[in-house]
Enzyme design. Structure first.
Site, mmCIF file in Angstrom:
data_model
loop_
_atom_site.group_PDB
_atom_site.id
_atom_site.type_symbol
_atom_site.label_atom_id
_atom_site.label_comp_id
_atom_site.label_asym_id
_atom_site.label_seq_id
_atom_site.Cartn_x
_atom_site.Cartn_y
_atom_site.Cartn_z
ATOM 1 N N ASP A 39 0.844 -1.201 0.024
ATOM 2 C CA ASP A 39 0.154 -0.132 -0.139
ATOM 3 C C ASP A 39 0.814 1.347 0.143
ATOM 4 O O ASP A 39 1.982 1.338 0.838
ATOM 5 C CB ASP A 39 -0.813 0.180 1.286
ATOM 6 C CG ASP A 39 -1.720 -0.877 1.379
ATOM 7 O OD1 ASP A 39 -1.477 -1.995 0.580
ATOM 8 O OD2 ASP A 39 -2.518 -1.246 2.534
ATOM 9 N N GLN A 64 4.011 0.665 2.353
ATOM 10 C CA GLN A 64 4.541 -0.498 3.216
ATOM 11 C C GLN A 64 5.481 -1.201 2.491
ATOM 12 O O GLN A 64 5.695 -1.462 1.330
ATOM 13 C CB GLN A 64 3.186 -1.277 2.916
ATOM 14 C CG GLN A 64 1.921 -0.791 3.843
ATOM 15 C CD GLN A 64 1.870 -1.007 5.167
ATOM 16 O OE1 GLN A 64 1.498 -1.881 5.802
ATOM 17 N NE2 GLN A 64 2.463 -0.026 5.875
ATOM 18 N N TRP A 102 5.857 -10.300 1.921
ATOM 19 C CA TRP A 102 5.544 -9.540 2.835
ATOM 20 C C TRP A 102 5.782 -10.068 4.032
ATOM 21 O O TRP A 102 5.747 -11.192 4.416
ATOM 22 C CB TRP A 102 3.796 -9.685 2.707
ATOM 23 C CG TRP A 102 3.345 -8.710 3.686
ATOM 24 C CD1 TRP A 102 2.597 -7.582 3.452
ATOM 25 C CD2 TRP A 102 2.789 -9.119 4.997
ATOM 26 N NE1 TRP A 102 2.076 -7.150 4.470
ATOM 27 C CE2 TRP A 102 2.217 -7.945 5.446
ATOM 28 C CE3 TRP A 102 3.036 -10.119 5.801
ATOM 29 C CZ2 TRP A 102 1.735 -7.683 6.808
ATOM 30 C CZ3 TRP A 102 2.624 -10.286 7.076
ATOM 31 C CH2 TRP A 102 2.103 -8.964 7.692
ATOM 32 N N PHE A 159 1.647 -0.538 9.810
ATOM 33 C CA PHE A 159 0.670 -0.962 8.678
ATOM 34 C C PHE A 159 0.080 0.589 8.274
ATOM 35 O O PHE A 159 0.827 1.655 8.590
ATOM 36 C CB PHE A 159 -0.604 -1.490 9.321
ATOM 37 C CG PHE A 159 -0.486 -2.946 9.042
ATOM 38 C CD1 PHE A 159 0.560 -3.659 9.093
ATOM 39 C CD2 PHE A 159 -1.718 -3.609 9.442
ATOM 40 C CE1 PHE A 159 0.906 -5.189 9.123
ATOM 41 C CE2 PHE A 159 -1.669 -5.164 9.408
ATOM 42 C CZ PHE A 159 -0.512 -5.767 9.386
ATOM 43 N N SER A 160 -0.781 0.756 7.344
ATOM 44 C CA SER A 160 -0.981 1.974 6.404
ATOM 45 C C SER A 160 -1.501 2.923 7.130
ATOM 46 O O SER A 160 -2.076 2.890 8.261
ATOM 47 C CB SER A 160 -1.879 1.524 5.215
ATOM 48 O OG SER A 160 -1.275 0.449 4.430
ATOM 49 N N ARG A 193 -7.984 -0.270 11.144
ATOM 50 C CA ARG A 193 -6.678 0.197 10.443
ATOM 51 C C ARG A 193 -7.012 1.108 9.387
ATOM 52 O O ARG A 193 -8.018 1.486 9.114
ATOM 53 C CB ARG A 193 -6.034 -1.202 10.255
ATOM 54 C CG ARG A 193 -6.681 -1.838 9.153
ATOM 55 C CD ARG A 193 -5.999 -3.155 8.420
ATOM 56 N NE ARG A 193 -6.390 -4.011 7.713
ATOM 57 C CZ ARG A 193 -7.436 -5.022 8.017
ATOM 58 N NH1 ARG A 193 -7.343 -5.392 9.185
ATOM 59 N NH2 ARG A 193 -7.782 -5.852 7.075
ATOM 60 N N ASP A 194 -5.703 1.659 9.117
ATOM 61 C CA ASP A 194 -5.349 2.360 7.854
ATOM 62 C C ASP A 194 -6.217 3.990 8.031
ATOM 63 O O ASP A 194 -6.934 4.229 7.009
ATOM 64 C CB ASP A 194 -6.054 1.722 6.641
ATOM 65 C CG ASP A 194 -5.685 0.559 6.463
ATOM 66 O OD1 ASP A 194 -4.539 0.064 6.753
ATOM 67 O OD2 ASP A 194 -6.414 -0.364 5.830
#
Length: 548
Positions: free
Chosen positions: A131, A147, A155, A187-188, A256-257
Site C-alpha cells: 500500500d 508499506q 510480505w 501498517f498503512s 486500521r488505515d
C-alpha cells in the site's frame, strides 16, 4: 572493513543426531553507512535482532543465506557509527559471517538495471512493497511513503518506506521512515502538515509533518501518531501512542488505515478509519484526542474521503468515499457524517489495490491525485510489487449520472514520444504495422476500434487479452461496461505497457483496469487486433522513456 567479529554457535541435537535448531551472534563496530545482508529464498525465516549498549535497536525476520545468496539487502546504520552492534540470529548461523559493512549498498550498480525492473513505474530498490501511505505534497516535493519489507521480496516486517519526487514521475528513494516497535509493525496510514500547530509538535516557523499509522499485532490494531520536522527524513513517535484503540468497541482486530484531513468549514481534523465492516469517522481538534462520530458499512481497508467539483464547477460538488478495491460511493459530508446518495460504483479494477490520494495539494493546483499499489509480481527479482501510474480523479456528468473518472496525470506526458499515427485501418493492416514493436519492453498505444460485423472484438499481446470487448453482453474482460452512447459501435483505449504491467484507460477514463504483463512463452502473435471485419479508426504508438 574494520569488523570486530564474535560468533557464538548454540546447537541442539535431537534423537538420531538430527539438527533441530541453531543460533548465533556477531558483533560489529559500525564505521560505515550500510550493513549488507545476504538473503536466500531457500532458507526459512528466522528472527534477527540488533542490540546496542545492551538495548534492542530493532528486530525482524529474514531468510539469511547460509550458502550463496539469491540477493542482498541493506540496512542504513549511519546513525550508529562508532557503536558496536550485536547481531543475534535464531536460524542457520552460517550467513552471519557473510554480513559486511560498506558505504555502498551491495550490488547498487545493478539497481534499476534488472531484467524485470519496471521502467516507468515506482519500485523499491530492494524488498517487498504494498500500500501507498502518507501521500503528501510539501514545499515542492511529493512524498510517497509505502508499506515495505526491506529484508525480503515477500510480505513481512512492515515498515514505512519513503521516496520523494518533484514531478510524480521521477522518484528518489530515501531511508526507511517508520520502524516496527513495541506496539506492533507499521501498517498503512496518511500524513498532513499541521500549519496551525494544533498538536503542538511544531518548532518555531517549521510546521510538523504528522503521520497517522496503524500499529499491528496478531491481537489488535491501534492508531498511532508520529511527526517529522525535517520533511519526513526522521520521525518522532508520540509518547502517548496509541491515540485510538477500538478493538473492544468493534470486537474485531480489523481496525486500521487512518486517513486524516482538515475539514475547513468546522475547523477540525477528520479521520476516516476502517473498522470491521466499513469506514468510521472520527474528529479531533489537536490530532491526539479523537472522538467517534459515525460509521458507513460496506467497505474494506484503506479508506478515502474527499470532495470534488462536478464538471469542474466548484459550486457544485459531491463527496467521494472508497475503500481498497476501487468501488466508491457518492454523497454529502457535514464534517461528522458521510451520507451516501449514489453507488456503489467501480471506476478501476484489476491489480490495483489500496489506492490513496495526496493531501496538501495547493489550491492553485486543485487536483485530486491518486497512486495505487500494483499487485504485480516481479519475477525472479530482489524486489516485488510496484506503484501504478499517478492519476487524476474527477467527477463528470454521464448519462447514468455523476461518475468518477481516472486518467494519468499530465506530468506523465513527458515520458511519451509519438512514433506513428494511422487512421482507418483494417485489423490486418493494423497488425502488420505493429510488427516492428514486438520486441518493445515498454510502449504506449492509443486506439479506437469500431465494430460492424462483430459483436465482440479486442486486442492481444502475445496471446494475452489486453482488451476483450463484448458489445452484446456489455463487458470488457468480463466486467460490465456500457458506453455513453448506448448504440455506439466504438471503443477507445489508452494502453500503457511496461516490462511487467499493463494499464488500460477506457473512453477517457470512465473505466480503467490493470494487469500483470505475461511473458510471451514463444507465442508468435505479437500485437493483434481481432474481431470480424472491425475497423481500427485510429492507432497511435508512443515510445516510453525510462524514469531511471
Amino acid at each position: 572493513m574494520n569488523l570486530i567479529l564474535k560468533i557464538t554457535l548454540a546447537v541442539n541435537l535431537m534423537l538420531f543426531g538430527c539438527l533441530s535448531s541453531f543460533a548465533g551472534d556477531i558483533s560489529i563496530k559500525i564505521t560505515k553507512k550500510y550493513l549488507n545482508l545476504p538473503v536466500s529464498q531457500k532458507e526459512n525465516r528466522s528472527k534477527m535482532t540488533f542490540e546496542t549498549d545492551g538495548k534492542q535497536e530493532r528486530s525482524f525476520v529474514i531468510r539469511l543465506a547460509g550458502d550463496a545468496p539469491d540477493y542482498w539487502v541493506f540496512v542504513d546504520v549511519s546513525a550508529l557509527k562508532g557503536k558496536t552492534i550485536k547481531i543475534s540470529y535464531d536460524g542457520n548461523p552460517n550467513g552471519l559471517a557473510k554480513i559486511y559493512q560498506d558505504d555502498k549498498k551491495a550490488d547498487e550498480d545493478t539497481f534499476y538495471k534488472e531484467k524485470n525492473r519496471p521502467q516507468y513505474h515506482f519500485t523499491t530498490q530492494r524488498g517487498w512493497i504494498n500500500d501507498p501511505n502518507g501521500l503528501i505534497f510539501y514545499e515542492g516535493e511529493y512524498h510517497l511513503f509505502y508499506q515495505h519489507n526491506p529484508y525480503e521480496r515477500e510480505w513481512e516486517n512492515m515498515h514505512w518506506g519513503h521516496a520523494v519526487s518533484k514531478d510524480l514521475v521521477h522518484w528518489q528513494q530515501l531511508p526507511e521512515a517508520l520502524y516496527p516497535d513495541h506496539l506492533g509493525t507499521m501498517f498503512s496510514g496518511s500524513a498532513v502538515i499541521d500549519y496551525d500547530n494544533t498538536a503542538g509538535f511544531n518548532k518555531g516557523n517549521t510546521p510538523a509533518m504528522v503521520a497517522f499509522y496503524t500499529a499491528a499485532t496478531p491481537d489488535k490494531q491501534t492508531q498511532c501518531v508520529a511527526y517529522s520536522l525535517d520533511k519526513g527524513l526522521t520521525w518522532t513517535k508520540y509518547n502517548k501512542n496509541p491515540v485510538i484503540d477500538s478493538k473492544a468497541k468493534w470486537n474485531s482486530v480489523d481496525t486500521r488505515d487512518p486517513k486524516v484531513f482538515w475539514y475547513k468549514p468546522d475547523g477540525h481534523w477528520v479521520m476516516a478509519l476502517n473498522e470491521r465492516d466499513g469506514h468510521s469517522i472520527y474528529t479531533s481538534k489537536n490530532l491526539k484526542d479523537w472522538n467517534y462520530e459515525s460509521h458507513v458499512t460496506g467497505f474494506w481497508e484503506c479508506p478515502e474521503l474527499f470532495e470534488l467539483p462536478i464538471d469542474g464547477d466548484k459550486n457544485n460538488t459531491k463527496w467521494v468515499m472508497y475503500g481498497a478495491t476501487g468501488t466508491y460511493m457518492l454523497g454529502s459530508f457535514d464534517g461528522k457524517v458521510f451520507t451516501p446518495e449514489a453507488g456503489k460504483y467501480f471506476y478501476s479494477t484489476g491489480d490495483i489495490y489500496a489506492a490513496q490520494t495526496f493531501t496538501n495539494i495547493p489550491d492553485s493546483d486543485g487536483r485530486r491525485i491518486q497512486i495505487g499499489w500494483g499487485r504485480i509480481q516481479q519475477a525472479d527479482m530482489p524486489f516485488n510489487g510496484m506503484m501504478l501510474l499517478p492519476t487524476e480523479l474527477t467527477l463528470r456528468t454521464t448519462k447514468e449520472g455523476v461518475r468518477l473518472f481516472n486518467v494519468p496525470i499530465k506530468e506523465t506526458e513527458q515520458l511519451f514520444e509519438p512514433i506513428h499515427q494511422w487512421k482507418s485501418l483494417s485489423s490486418d493492416d493494423a497488425n502488420n504495422k505493429l510488427k516492428e514493436f514486438y520486441a518493445a519492453d515498454r510502449l504506449r498505444i492509443k486506439t479506437t476500434i469500431k465494430l460492424s460485423h462483430a459483436t465482440s472484438a479486442g486486442f492481444n499481446l502475445f496471446g494475452q487479452r489486453i482488451i476483450d470487448y463484448d458489445m452484446n453482453g456489455n463487458t470488457i474482460n468480463g466486467v460490465f461496461y456500457s458506453p455513453q452512447d448506448r448504440t455506439s459501435m466504438e471503443l477507445t483505449a489508452d494502453i500503457f505497457i511496461d516490462r511487467t504491467s499493463i494499464e488500460v484507460f477506457i473512453d477517457g477514463g470512465i473505466y480503467s483496469y490493470s494487469m500483470e504483463r505475461k511473458p510471451n512463452n514463444d507465442n508468435k502473435e505479437g500485437f493483434h487486433f481481432w474481431g470480424n471485419n472491425i475497423e481500427v479508426k485510429s492507432l497511435e504508438v508512443y515510445a516510453v522513456k525510462s524514469i531511471w
